[in-house]
Each structure stands twice: as C-alpha cells, then as structure tokens.
Design a protein around this motif. Structure first.
Motif, short mmCIF file in Angstrom:
data_model
loop_
_atom_site.label_atom_id
_atom_site.label_comp_id
_atom_site.label_asym_id
_atom_site.label_seq_id
_atom_site.Cartn_x
_atom_site.Cartn_y
_atom_site.Cartn_z
N VAL A 179 0.84 -1.20 0.00
CA VAL A 179 0.00 0.00 0.00
C VAL A 179 0.88 1.25 0.00
CG1 VAL A 179 -1.68 1.33 1.34
CG2 VAL A 179 -1.95 -1.15 1.12
N ALA A 180 1.94 1.23 0.81
CA ALA A 180 2.85 2.38 0.86
C ALA A 180 3.51 2.62 -0.49
CB ALA A 180 3.91 2.16 1.94
N MET A 181 3.92 1.54 -1.17
CA MET A 181 4.55 1.68 -2.49
C MET A 181 3.54 2.15 -3.53
SD MET A 181 7.80 1.04 -2.28
CE MET A 181 7.69 1.89 -0.71
N ALA A 182 2.28 1.75 -3.39
CA ALA A 182 1.24 2.21 -4.32
C ALA A 182 1.02 3.71 -4.16
CB ALA A 182 -0.06 1.45 -4.08
N VAL A 183 1.01 4.16 -2.91
CA VAL A 183 0.88 5.60 -2.65
C VAL A 183 2.09 6.34 -3.22
CG1 VAL A 183 0.79 7.36 -0.84
CG2 VAL A 183 -0.56 5.28 -0.61
N LEU A 184 3.27 5.79 -3.01
CA LEU A 184 4.49 6.41 -3.53
C LEU A 184 4.44 6.53 -5.05
CD1 LEU A 184 7.42 7.42 -2.99
CD2 LEU A 184 8.16 5.04 -3.27
N LEU A 185 3.92 5.50 -5.71
CA LEU A 185 3.89 5.49 -7.16
C LEU A 185 2.83 6.42 -7.74
CD1 LEU A 185 4.89 4.18 -9.85
CD2 LEU A 185 3.13 2.45 -9.52
N ARG A 192 5.04 9.77 -9.95
CA ARG A 192 4.54 10.25 -11.23
C ARG A 192 5.69 10.54 -12.19
NH1 ARG A 192 -0.06 14.27 -8.60
NH2 ARG A 192 -1.55 12.61 -8.05
N SER A 193 6.82 10.93 -11.63
CA SER A 193 8.00 11.16 -12.48
C SER A 193 8.50 9.85 -13.07
CB SER A 193 9.11 11.82 -11.66
OG SER A 193 8.71 13.09 -11.18
N VAL A 194 8.47 8.77 -12.26
CA VAL A 194 8.88 7.46 -12.75
C VAL A 194 8.02 7.05 -13.94
CG1 VAL A 194 8.90 4.98 -12.20
CG2 VAL A 194 9.83 6.63 -10.57
N THR A 195 6.71 7.23 -13.82
CA THR A 195 5.79 6.87 -14.90
C THR A 195 6.03 7.74 -16.13
OG1 THR A 195 4.12 6.20 -13.28
CG2 THR A 195 3.36 6.62 -15.53
N VAL A 257 5.98 -8.58 -14.75
CA VAL A 257 5.36 -8.63 -16.08
C VAL A 257 4.03 -9.38 -16.04
CG1 VAL A 257 5.67 -9.32 -18.48
CG2 VAL A 257 7.61 -8.49 -17.16
N VAL A 258 4.02 -10.54 -15.37
CA VAL A 258 2.78 -11.31 -15.25
C VAL A 258 1.73 -10.51 -14.48
CG1 VAL A 258 1.75 -13.41 -14.29
CG2 VAL A 258 3.98 -13.52 -15.40
N GLY A 259 2.19 -9.68 -13.55
CA GLY A 259 1.26 -8.88 -12.75
C GLY A 259 0.64 -7.70 -13.47
N GLY A 260 1.04 -7.44 -14.71
CA GLY A 260 0.38 -6.39 -15.50
C GLY A 260 1.19 -5.14 -15.73
N THR A 261 2.43 -5.09 -15.28
CA THR A 261 3.29 -3.94 -15.55
C THR A 261 3.83 -4.02 -16.97
OG1 THR A 261 3.93 -3.62 -13.24
CG2 THR A 261 5.44 -2.77 -14.91
N SER A 262 3.83 -2.90 -17.67
CA SER A 262 4.28 -2.89 -19.07
C SER A 262 5.79 -3.06 -19.15
CB SER A 262 3.87 -1.58 -19.74
OG SER A 262 4.49 -1.44 -20.99
N VAL A 263 6.23 -3.99 -20.00
CA VAL A 263 7.67 -4.18 -20.19
C VAL A 263 8.28 -3.02 -20.97
CG1 VAL A 263 7.62 -6.69 -20.08
CG2 VAL A 263 7.21 -5.56 -22.26
N ALA A 264 7.44 -2.21 -21.59
CA ALA A 264 7.93 -1.04 -22.32
C ALA A 264 8.06 0.17 -21.42
CB ALA A 264 6.99 -0.72 -23.49
N GLY A 265 7.64 0.05 -20.15
CA GLY A 265 7.74 1.15 -19.21
C GLY A 265 6.52 2.06 -19.25
#
Length: 324
Positions: A179-185, A192-195, A257-265
């Motif tokens: 949850v803390a990492m989700a808030v951070l992201l 938001r900068s990472v994304t 990757v299996v969890g749904g994160t894009s490999v393209a970033g």
C-alpha cells in the motif's frame, strides 16, 4: 462484441485480473489433485512465500517502469549479502533487530548507488551494469558470509514465521508495504515522475523532471527492497545462506510482467504483484502435487512464464499510450 474482444477489453482495464485468475485456477487444480486435503495449509504457505516475491517485485517494478532496457539483475546477490550482514549485526539479540534491518537496507542502498554509477558514469547498459555488479556483490557476500552460522533473534524469527488468525504476519506487513509503495507510485511527485520517464524520458526532461536523479532513486529503491528481502528471508529460514537469493532473479522479473506492468515502461500495476506471486508459487506447488520431476517442473514453469510474458507484451503494444 465477441467473447475474445470482451476478455481483451477487460484485461486492458484490469491488468492484474489475469494473474489473480491464474492463481485461483491453479489453486483449485492443486486441491483437486490432493482430494481437497490441506487446502488451508497450501494457501497459508503460498501467502508466506509470495511475500518474498512481492518485496523484490516492488523494487523491480519501479525500475522496469522507468522505460525499456531498465532492469535490476543484482537482486539475488544483494539478497545474499544483505541477509548475511543483517544476521551478523543482529547476532541473535532481539535488541539489535532494528539496527540489523537498517544495515540490510543500507547494503541495498549502497548496491543501488553502485549500479547506477556504472549506468550513468560509465554509460553501461543497465542489464550489463547490474549483472556485472552482481558478481562483485556476490563475491563480497562470499567473503563476508562464508562460515556464518548466526541464527536470527527469536522475536525476528517469530515475526517472519508467525501467524495471526491463520494469516502470516509477514503477509500482513508486506501488504502494508505494498500500500505504501502504491501511494508512492501514484500519489507523489517521484512516482509520477517514474511513470512519465517510462512513457517518454525526453519529454519528461523537457517538462522539468530530473531524469537522472529519479532513475538513481529508483535503482536505490530496488536494491534496498532486495536488502530488506534478504533480512526477512534469513529470519524466516533460520539464518543467512549464500544461495538464498538465486530463485529471485527470474521471479522478480516474472511477477512484475505477469502482474500487469508494461515491459515497455510507463505503466505499472502494484496489485498485480500479489496475483503473480501467488500464481508462481502455486504453479510450483501444483506441479509437485502431480509428481512432476524437478527437470520437467522447471521446463513447464519456464514455458508457462514465457507464454504469459509473450501475451503480456502483445497487450503492451495495445494498451501503452503513445507520446510524441
């Protein structure tokens, strides 16, 4: 709309759905093979071991989200070194648990700085830089941890192996970390900068984002979480060992990757890490239940993961927004 199109649309809107669905299917297949016996124990054990995948997956997810080519292959070596350092600092004393955890995080942070130093200062591709760093880190772990026979403090071992109402304490703590990492992201400038960097690093730089600083922080975060995993894994296993991080090289990438994160970033999915982690552990459990040999088990597991990643990549091309 056809059934296939409906499934594809649902997968685009809820990227983590497939990982959770796969975990549920494999769970029931495992229970069917055992005649329904021990279902509660299987689920509890899966939750315990999935937490390790989630911890390292969180850090790897941030790295992968920063864009193509970004990956951290030093995670297994960092786990080994941080686990050994944490056990040495704790030295079986309950009063030294927090300093031991802090030392594991510090080891991870140092590895992350070294990784990004190779990437930024020497212009080495991340996959080569982190792989090269892993050899140096593992050499340090061998020199530091060889012959180390320190058991974790009793309170720390109880935390790593204990349960509350049948639910592993470690799983609850990792859920809070998630949850803390989700808030951070999703709710901070850094996240938001990472994304933004993952979607288009040049546009992010022109928008005022300090790309190098964000990427540095991301590699530090990934290695620090690997260090935390090393300490927790040592507490759970009754001590540190040099090979305890080996299985997390592929696992840390696969769960992301299996969890749904894009490999393209540029597109991360925090919740999907849990579904993917449960899926991976239950997959191995199912194959063991059906009596599949070790070699064939590795082959089947690898083929299934490759198939899922291939499907995930195809969905990436369909769902990732294009930024000019």
């Amino acid at each position: 709309m056809s059934a296939l199109a409906a499934i594809r649309d649902f997968g685009q809107r809820v990227p983590s759905a497939f990982s959770f669905a796969g975990a549920v299917v494999i769970f029931f297949a495992t229970i069917a093979a055992s005649g329904g016996a021990g279902s509660g124990q299987v689920l509890t054990t899966a939750l315990t071991f999935a937490t390790m995948y989630v911890i390292v997956g969180l850090g790897q997810m941030f790295v992968i989200t920063t864009g193509p080519g970004n990956i951290d292959l030093s995670i297994p070596a960092t786990i080994a070194l941080a686990g050994a350092v944490a056990m040495r600092v704790m030295n079986g004393d309950n009063a030294m648990i927090l300093p031991g955890i802090a030392s594991a995080l510090a080891v991870g942070a140092a590895v992350g700085c070294f990784n990004y130093g190779l990437i930024r200062l020497l212009s080495i591709p991340p996959i080569i830089a982190t792989l090269s760093a892993s050899f140096l880190v593992m050499s340090s772990a061998i020199a530091f941890g060889r012959g180390l026979r320190v058991r974790p403090p009793s309170a720390f071992a109880d935390f790593a192996t204990g349960r509350v109402a049948g639910i592993p304490i470690l799983a609850i703590a990792t859920l809070l970390l998630t949850v803390a990492m989700a808030v951070l992201l999703h709710r901070t400038v850094y996240g938001r900068s990472v994304t933004a960097i993952g979607q288009n690093s040049r546009a992010a730089g022109l928008a005022g984002i300090r790309v190098d600083r964000v990427r540095w922080a991301t590699y530090v975060l990934s290695a620090a979480l690997a260090g935390l995993c090393g300490a927790v894994l040592a507490g759970f296993s009754g001590g540190a060992s040099l090979n305890m991080g080996e299985e997390y090289l592929l696992a840390s990438i696969a769960v992301v990757v299996v969890g749904g994160t894009s490999v393209a970033g540029g597109q991360a999915n925090v919740a999907g890490l849990w579904g993917a982690s449960l899926f991976m552990y239950l997959l191995v459990t199912m194959l063991n239940t059906y009596g599949v040999s070790a070699g064939l088990r590795l082959l089947v597991t690898g083929l299934i993961i490759i198939a899922i990643i291939t499907i995930a990549v195809s969905y990436t091309h369909l769902t990732l927004p294009t930024i000019c």
